[in-house]
Design a protein around this motif. Structure first.
Motif, short mmCIF file in Angstrom:
data_model
loop_
_atom_site.label_atom_id
_atom_site.label_comp_id
_atom_site.label_asym_id
_atom_site.label_seq_id
_atom_site.Cartn_x
_atom_site.Cartn_y
_atom_site.Cartn_z
N TRP A 22 13.02 7.52 6.62
CA TRP A 22 13.02 8.50 5.52
C TRP A 22 14.44 9.01 5.27
CZ3 TRP A 22 9.08 13.20 5.44
CH2 TRP A 22 9.22 13.87 4.24
N LEU A 23 15.13 9.40 6.33
CA LEU A 23 16.48 9.93 6.19
C LEU A 23 17.45 8.85 5.71
CD1 LEU A 23 16.66 12.12 9.44
CD2 LEU A 23 16.39 12.92 7.08
N ALA A 24 17.32 7.63 6.26
CA ALA A 24 18.23 6.55 5.87
C ALA A 24 18.03 6.16 4.41
CB ALA A 24 18.01 5.34 6.79
N LEU A 25 16.78 6.06 3.96
CA LEU A 25 16.53 5.72 2.57
C LEU A 25 17.03 6.82 1.63
CD1 LEU A 25 12.97 4.09 2.38
CD2 LEU A 25 15.18 3.04 1.88
N SER A 26 16.84 8.06 2.06
CA SER A 26 17.33 9.18 1.24
C SER A 26 18.86 9.13 1.13
CB SER A 26 16.90 10.51 1.87
OG SER A 26 15.49 10.61 1.92
N ALA A 27 19.52 8.77 2.23
CA ALA A 27 20.98 8.63 2.19
C ALA A 27 21.39 7.50 1.28
CB ALA A 27 21.50 8.39 3.61
N ALA A 28 20.65 6.38 1.32
CA ALA A 28 20.98 5.23 0.48
C ALA A 28 20.85 5.58 -1.00
CB ALA A 28 20.06 4.05 0.83
N LEU A 49 18.55 16.04 -1.09
CA LEU A 49 17.26 16.72 -1.09
C LEU A 49 16.33 16.11 -2.15
CD1 LEU A 49 18.38 20.44 -0.65
CD2 LEU A 49 17.30 18.95 1.06
N ILE A 50 16.88 15.80 -3.31
CA ILE A 50 16.08 15.17 -4.36
C ILE A 50 15.60 13.79 -3.91
CG2 ILE A 50 16.17 14.16 -6.68
CD1 ILE A 50 17.96 16.49 -7.51
N SER A 51 16.47 13.05 -3.23
CA SER A 51 16.10 11.72 -2.73
C SER A 51 15.00 11.81 -1.67
CB SER A 51 17.32 11.01 -2.14
OG SER A 51 18.29 10.76 -3.14
N MET A 52 15.07 12.85 -0.83
CA MET A 52 14.03 13.03 0.19
C MET A 52 12.67 13.30 -0.46
SD MET A 52 15.75 15.19 3.33
CE MET A 52 14.29 14.93 4.34
N ILE A 53 12.69 14.08 -1.54
CA ILE A 53 11.44 14.43 -2.22
C ILE A 53 10.88 13.24 -2.99
CG2 ILE A 53 10.42 15.88 -4.02
CD1 ILE A 53 12.53 18.00 -3.27
N THR A 54 11.75 12.42 -3.56
CA THR A 54 11.29 11.32 -4.41
C THR A 54 11.16 10.01 -3.61
OG1 THR A 54 13.60 10.95 -5.09
CG2 THR A 54 12.23 12.33 -6.51
N ALA A 55 12.28 9.44 -3.21
CA ALA A 55 12.25 8.17 -2.48
C ALA A 55 11.56 8.32 -1.12
CB ALA A 55 13.67 7.64 -2.29
N ILE A 60 6.96 7.14 2.48
CA ILE A 60 6.00 7.60 3.47
C ILE A 60 4.57 7.36 3.00
CG2 ILE A 60 5.03 9.63 4.61
CD1 ILE A 60 7.60 8.87 5.90
N VAL A 61 4.28 7.74 1.76
CA VAL A 61 2.93 7.58 1.23
C VAL A 61 2.53 6.10 1.16
CG1 VAL A 61 1.49 7.90 -0.83
CG2 VAL A 61 2.95 9.76 -0.03
N HIS A 62 3.47 5.25 0.76
CA HIS A 62 3.21 3.81 0.68
C HIS A 62 2.81 3.25 2.04
CE1 HIS A 62 4.00 -0.31 -1.02
NE2 HIS A 62 4.11 -0.58 0.28
N GLU A 63 3.60 3.54 3.05
CA GLU A 63 3.33 3.00 4.38
C GLU A 63 2.07 3.60 5.00
OE1 GLU A 63 4.73 0.42 5.39
OE2 GLU A 63 6.45 0.37 4.01
N MET A 64 1.85 4.90 4.80
CA MET A 64 0.65 5.52 5.35
C MET A 64 -0.61 5.05 4.64
SD MET A 64 1.50 7.32 8.00
CE MET A 64 2.50 5.83 8.30
N ALA A 65 -0.49 4.67 3.37
CA ALA A 65 -1.64 4.11 2.66
C ALA A 65 -2.06 2.79 3.31
CB ALA A 65 -1.30 3.90 1.19
N HIS A 66 -1.07 1.94 3.64
CA HIS A 66 -1.36 0.71 4.37
C HIS A 66 -2.03 1.02 5.70
CE1 HIS A 66 0.49 -1.99 1.59
NE2 HIS A 66 1.74 -1.66 1.85
N LYS A 67 -1.43 1.94 6.45
CA LYS A 67 -1.90 2.26 7.80
C LYS A 67 -3.35 2.73 7.81
CE LYS A 67 -1.11 5.57 11.58
NZ LYS A 67 -0.82 4.69 12.72
#
Length: 213
Positions: A22-28, A49-55, A60-67
């Motif tokens: 989550w943090l790494a993608l937000s940084a990217a 902060l915007i990236s954490m909320i959006t990306a 997180i939701v994508h991966e947890m949906a699979h799980k």
């Protein structure tokens, strides 16, 4: 707040992997948006902060949906990050201002997964991103109506990122979701692709500056 019975199904190692990704993608995404030449602390913090909320939320939701779809069918599933791909994501964002979002994958443990189950588990990821378009669209409309640019920015970024993640994962290639959805149910696959790419194209061509300037 995550209900306790759901939280308990996310082991400590998986929570760590999800947080780091989550943090790494937000940084990217932050680096891709502002580049390396505009090193203004307040701008960096705002975009992060915007990236954490959006990306971050989209991932997180994508991966947890699979799980949890896999667990609904009786299989154990855990997200496992790929440290190399996280470094690549940040590096590519810095060099090309493009985010290659492949932070890892949700691993499903089971030897008797049917084609139908695999298709539905795979569908859950991009479908969750398309459903997330609704609250982000409402944020966009709210931001425009109340005249707060930052709220509208979160809305349009959320729409773009969720549509992008859905569209990318629907490609019928390798380990991507599309390669498992297509052989299971072709009409569903085609409908998902048309919706995801249509929304992505519209969102990328939407000019947020219009309602504010």
């Amino acid at each position: 707040m995550i209900p306790m019975h759901i939280w308990e199904q996310i082991p400590q190692r998986e929570r760590r992997d999800l947080l780091i990704a989550w943090l790494a993608l937000s940084a990217a995404f932050t680096v891709a948006m502002i580049g390396t030449s505009r090193l203004i602390p307040t701008l960096i913090l705002e975009m992060f902060l915007i990236s954490m909320i959006t990306a971050g939320v989209a991932f997180i939701v994508h991966e947890m949906a699979h799980k949890f779809t896999a667990m609904r069918y009786g299989y154990w599933a855990e997200f496992q990050m790929n440290p190399t791909m996280l470094v690549v994501a940040v590096a590519v964002a810095a060099l090309a201002k493009v985010v290659f979002a492949a932070p890892g994958a949700t691993m499903i443990y089971g030897s008797q997964i049917s084609e139908g189950e695999n298709g539905k588990i795979s569908l859950a990821g991009p479908l969750s991103n398309l459903l997330l378009l609704i609250p982000f669209f409402l944020l966009l409309i709210a931001g425009i109506n109340i005249g707060i640019f930052e709220v509208a920015l979160v809305g349009i970024m959320g729409i773009r990122i969720n549509a992008m993640i859905a569209a990318f994962n629907l490609l019928p290639l390798g380990p991507l979701d599309g390669a498992k959805i297509l052989p299971w149910n072709t009409p569903v696959y085609i409908a998902m692709v048309l919706i995801a790419f249509a929304i992505l194209f519209s969102a990328l061509n939407y000019n947020l500056a219009g309602p504010f300037f």
